[in-house]
Design an enzyme around this catalytic site. Structure first.
Site, PDB file in Angstrom:
ATOM      1  N   ASP A 278       0.870  -1.179   0.000  1.00  0.00           N
ATOM      2  CA  ASP A 278       0.000   0.000   0.000  1.00  0.00           C
ATOM      3  C   ASP A 278       0.908   1.230   0.000  1.00  0.00           C
ATOM      4  OD1 ASP A 278      -2.246   1.807   0.444  1.00  0.00           O
ATOM      5  OD2 ASP A 278      -3.340   0.069   1.172  1.00  0.00           O
ATOM      6  N   HIS A 312       1.601   2.064  -3.275  1.00  0.00           N
ATOM      7  CA  HIS A 312       0.560   2.788  -4.000  1.00  0.00           C
ATOM      8  C   HIS A 312       0.964   4.244  -4.230  1.00  0.00           C
ATOM      9  CE1 HIS A 312      -2.952  -0.137  -2.888  1.00  0.00           C
ATOM     10  NE2 HIS A 312      -2.000  -0.704  -3.602  1.00  0.00           N
TER      11      HIS A 312
END
Length: 455
Positions: A278, A312
């Protein structure tokens, strides 16, 4: 005369013996950090003069989870009792349950040491005061947890590792889990006391953070490696004076952000390597009514000299930012060629958050291909929450004074995309010396922006 000399000798011997037995105290030093805003010196604990406390002296045994868990707890108790100590995890693999730090304690992993955390949720009970995605609750203990502590550290060249057998099954977030999320959301919105928000049951499956410093001061993480995580990896929550230095993180599970500073102040993150499932660094500040109640912005955060291998976003702000975020400075960071990345800087919020974002500065960044863009700002990011729960109170998020300069990227979909509300324009965005080899679609996309400069 001989009797006097003998008496003096005895007194001196007693004095010297007492000095040897008296533990040496922690030294608190102040680190001055350069930033383009007024950055307070960060207080950090120095344990170099403190007693070293081996967990094997308290009965730790490799492969024996119960013995090692108890030994670590007993060693931490001793460090706390004597006013400062270094709890040493020696070379080898040590299976353990939860670790609860106390004030004036340094958990130190020697080179070649691995502290391997159990996959059994029962090992992280009883429930402790924690958070889930910006809302306070009682949940499974983070694997390493410190609550209302001062002068705490995790250091050394060893590794912290989470066994993932159970947590990876919980990644799925089935319907029963989402129903429990709705229950917590409703309790937070209605200001139900935190001690009544008990979220450990058969179906909630709220994964714990790996490391959480909850309401702590003078925190140091240095040189350790972290592998795998049930949830967010490093989570300073409502904490002050935090240094994260030389840490290596590899965690590719669901919600595996590298560092999530939340309602925390005076932080330095430097010389780290992030390999994430993430966001590498996700600056947060609580969710909706809970954050309005706690009323503590995240501010004075400096990030420098870090390498991102995957993630991300390089730097995310939000979406939990209801307490406000100000004075964040990132410089001299690099995203490794071939890394999968959405944005370098992504600021995200929605109509429920309120809060504010002010004075975010990013400079001297290098990266390869980006799936989306150098800068993204979106004010209608709700993910699964859009239809899951209602908007109890609508508060928009003022966003202003965002700057990025000296950025090199190989291939992007856009350079900047800013999608703001007609009722609350984004103010003052400055992009300078942004060098991009290829723009796949449109360079600049903007809705409801005042004071945009692209030089």
């Amino acid at each position: 005369m001989s009797r006097i000399l003998f008496s003096l000798f005895i007194l001196c011997s007693i004095f010297i013996s007492a000095c040897k037995e008296t533990p040496k105290e922690i030294i608190i030093t102040e680190i001055k950090v350069e930033a383009p805003f007024e950055m307070p010196a960060i207080k950090t604990p120095d344990f170099s003069q403190c007693e070293k406390i081996l967990i094997t002296d308290f009965g730790a045994k490799q492969g024996n989870k119960e013995a090692t868990t108890k030994a670590i707890a007993d060693a931490i108790n001793k460090a706390n009792t004597i006013g400062g100590g270094v709890v040493v995890i020696p070379e080898g693999e040590w299976l353990t349950g939860k670790v609860h730090l106390k004030s004036n304690t340094n958990l130190h992993l020697e080179k070649g040491a691995t502290l391997l955390f159990s996959e059994n949720p029962a090992d992280y009970l009883p429930a402790v005061q924690s958070t889930w995605e910006g809302m306070e609750c009682f949940n499974y203990s983070p694997l390493i947890y410190a609550f209302e502590c001062e002068n705490v550290a995790i250091t050394g060249e060893g590794e912290l590792q989470a066994k993932m057998d159970t947590w990876k099954v919980w990644f799925a977030r089935p319907k029963a889990h989402m129903e429990n999320l709705k229950i917590l959301y409703d309790m937070a919105a209605k200001d139900v006391p935190v001690e009544e928000r008990q979220m450990v049951n058969d179906t909630a499956n709220f994964r714990p953070q790996f490391i959480q410093f909850n309401r702590c001061e003078n925190v140091l993480l240095e040189n350790i490696s972290i592998k795998n995580s049930p949830f967010w990896v490093i989570h300073p929550f409502m904490s002050k004076d935090v240094i994260i230095r030389g840490v290596k993180v590899f965690a590719h599970g669901h919600n595996n952000d590298g560092v999530d500073p939340e309602m925390s102040q005076n932080m330095l993150i430097e010389n780290c390597i992030f390999d994430q499932g993430d966001d590498a660094i996700a600056v947060k500040s609580g969710r909706n009514q809970d954050a309005w109640r706690l009323n503590m912005p995240t501010k004075n955060v400096v990030i420098r000299n870090c390498l991102v291998k995957n993630g991300h976003q390089l730097l995310a702000i939000g979406s939990e930012l209801s307490g406000g975020v100000e004075n964040v400075y990132m410089e001299n960071c690099e995203v490794e060629e071939g890394a999968k990345l959405n944005h370098l800087l992504f600021i995200k919020t929605n109509e429920r958050r309120g809060g504010y974002v002010s004075n975010i500065q990013v400079k001297d960044i290098k990266c390869g291909k980006i799936d989306k863009g150098v800068l993204g700002i979106e004010t209608d990011v709700l993910y699964q929450w859009r239809d899951l729960v209602p908007t109890y109170e609508r508060r928009l998020t003022p966003i202003k004074n965002i700057s990025m300069k000296n950025v090199k990227a190989a291939d992007v979909q856009f350079i900047a995309r800013i999608l703001a509300e007609e009722e609350e324009h984004v103010e003052n965005v400055n992009l300078k010396n942004i060098q991009v080899d290829t723009v796949r679609e449109t360079e600049i996309i903007q809705e409801n922006v005042n004071g945009f400069k692209f030089e």
